[in-house]
Design an enzyme around this catalytic site. Structure first.
Site: not given
Ligand code: UT7
Length: 324
Positions: A251, A281, A118
């Site tokens: 980005h 993204n 990225c």
């Molecule tokens: O170019 C660089 C590329 N990447 C990034 O910039 C990504 C950076 N990270 C993020 O944007 C965030 O960490 C995410 C959007 C990927 C995730 O958000 P988060 O607030 O960090 O969520 P999390 O990973 O802590 O997950 C919280 C919950 C989990 O469930 P449990 O374990 O609490 O039951 C996940 O399984 O949300 C769940 N979850 C979803 N739920 C519904 C993860 N993806 C989804 C989804 N829909 N699509």
């Protein structure tokens, strides 16, 4: 001899097909997710996804053609092509070489790809600027192009909802006055595990897992930490105060990362170009796509001071400060 500077003289971008909404994507792949979760956690509502057979070089060609038209030059005038991509058409030849062919350039200058995920566009811009400022090249085409949909595991709701396909391009020319004021690029390969596609081609097969995997929270924390630092680094090198920035073009990974970086820098939200809601993204394509949207919508004008910043797998990160 007076110093050679380098400036952007044209921008272009391209998004394949119709926008695909969160609910549509959820239904298509039977994901346990919701429009509300995706929009609240990431700011993403739509993304564009390329049809089978559409390649990074094809998207790059469309974006490049628009940038060339905007610059008022022809493909034959370009003596350097750099394509930033993590989803190249082939192992080789490079996507840049394929793009050069599509543009009809024969016996041209250098054409090569840059792999910095990225941050790829910032890396490519930094390299092209140095070629031009050295006097070796006069006019560069710098492209970020991705078909990230090809490396997504559609059963992994934690990653597949985040990314989209597209391409953005700029034409850079040698100039008497700056232009690009400062660039900075960094990497720390010890973070290679938190965002990767750990597959390779060997012995006629794909070895390893050719899908994107990510520790979202680790990436989030890393991004927020390094982006403000590298932005300050170029502001300081260019001797420009954050208040003098007309547009921050980050980005487009997650609206919360964009907002938090802008806040740390003291740049108000109305000066931030945001496309993540409609593009998702698009990795190396996201910054030039956002730049072109800002230019074509009339918000970004010639003479504006722009701050570009990005972070991606590797880990890599970088920023560029420029006067348009
Ligand atoms: O170019 C660089 C590329 N990447 C990034 O910039 C990504 C950076 N990270 C993020 O944007 C965030 O960490 C995410 C959007 C990927 C995730 O958000 P988060 O607030 O960090 O969520 P999390 O990973 O802590 O997950 C919280 C919950 C989990 O469930 P449990 O374990 O609490 O039951 C996940 O399984 O949300 C769940 N979850 C979803 N739920 C519904 C993860 N993806 C989804 C989804 N829909 N699509």
């Amino acid at each position: 001899m007076s110093q050679i500077h380098c400036r952007i003289v044209g921008t272009g971008s391209y998004l394949p097909g119709e926008p695909v909404g969160n609910d549509q994507l959820i239904a298509r792949h039977q994901l346990e997710s919701s429009d509300q979760w995706i929009a609240e956690r990431t700011g993403i509502r739509f993304r564009h996804l390329a049809d089978d057979g559409v390649s990074a070089s094809g998207l790059a060609f469309e974006a490049a053609s628009r940038a060339i038209a905007a610059a008022g030059c022809t493909a034959a005038d370009i003596d350097l092509i750099i394509v930033a991509t993590s989803t190249p058409d082939y192992v080789f030849p490079s996507t840049a070489a394929l793009l050069q062919d599509k543009l009809g350039i024969r016996n041209g200058g250098a054409a090569f790809d840059v792999q910095a995920v990225c941050s790829g566009f910032i890396y490519a811009l930094t390299i092209a600027e140095k070629f031009i400022r050295s006097g070796s090249n006069k006019r560069a085409l710098v492209v970020g192009a991705e078909v990230f949909s090809r490396i997504l595991d559609w059963s992994d709701r934690g990653t597949c909802v985040l990314f989209g396909d597209g391409a953005g391009a700029v034409i850079l020319e040698a100039a008497d006055a700056a232009g690009i004021l400062a660039t900075a690029v960094h990497a720390d390969g010890s973070y290679n595990q938190i965002l990767s596609v750990p597959g390779q081609v060997g012995g006629g097969e794909v070895i390893g897992r050719p899908f994107l995997q990510m520790d979202g929270q680790a990436v989030f924390k890393f991004a927020v930490k390094v982006l403000a630092d590298v932005a300050r680094e170029v502001l300081s090198a260019g001797n420009i105060a954050a208040e003098e920035i007309d547009w921050l073009i980050p980005h487009q990974a997650n609206i919360r990362i964009l907002q938090s970086t802008a806040k740390k820098l003291g740049i108000p939200p109305e000066k931030v170009i945001v496309t993540v809601e409609r593009h998702g993204n698009t990795s190396a394509a996201s910054i030039p796509l956002a730049l072109d949207e800002g230019v074509r919508s009339g918000r970004i004008k010639r003479g504006d001071t722009l701050l570009l910043e990005g972070v991606g797998g590797g880990f890599t990160w970088g920023a560029a400060l420029l006067k348009l």
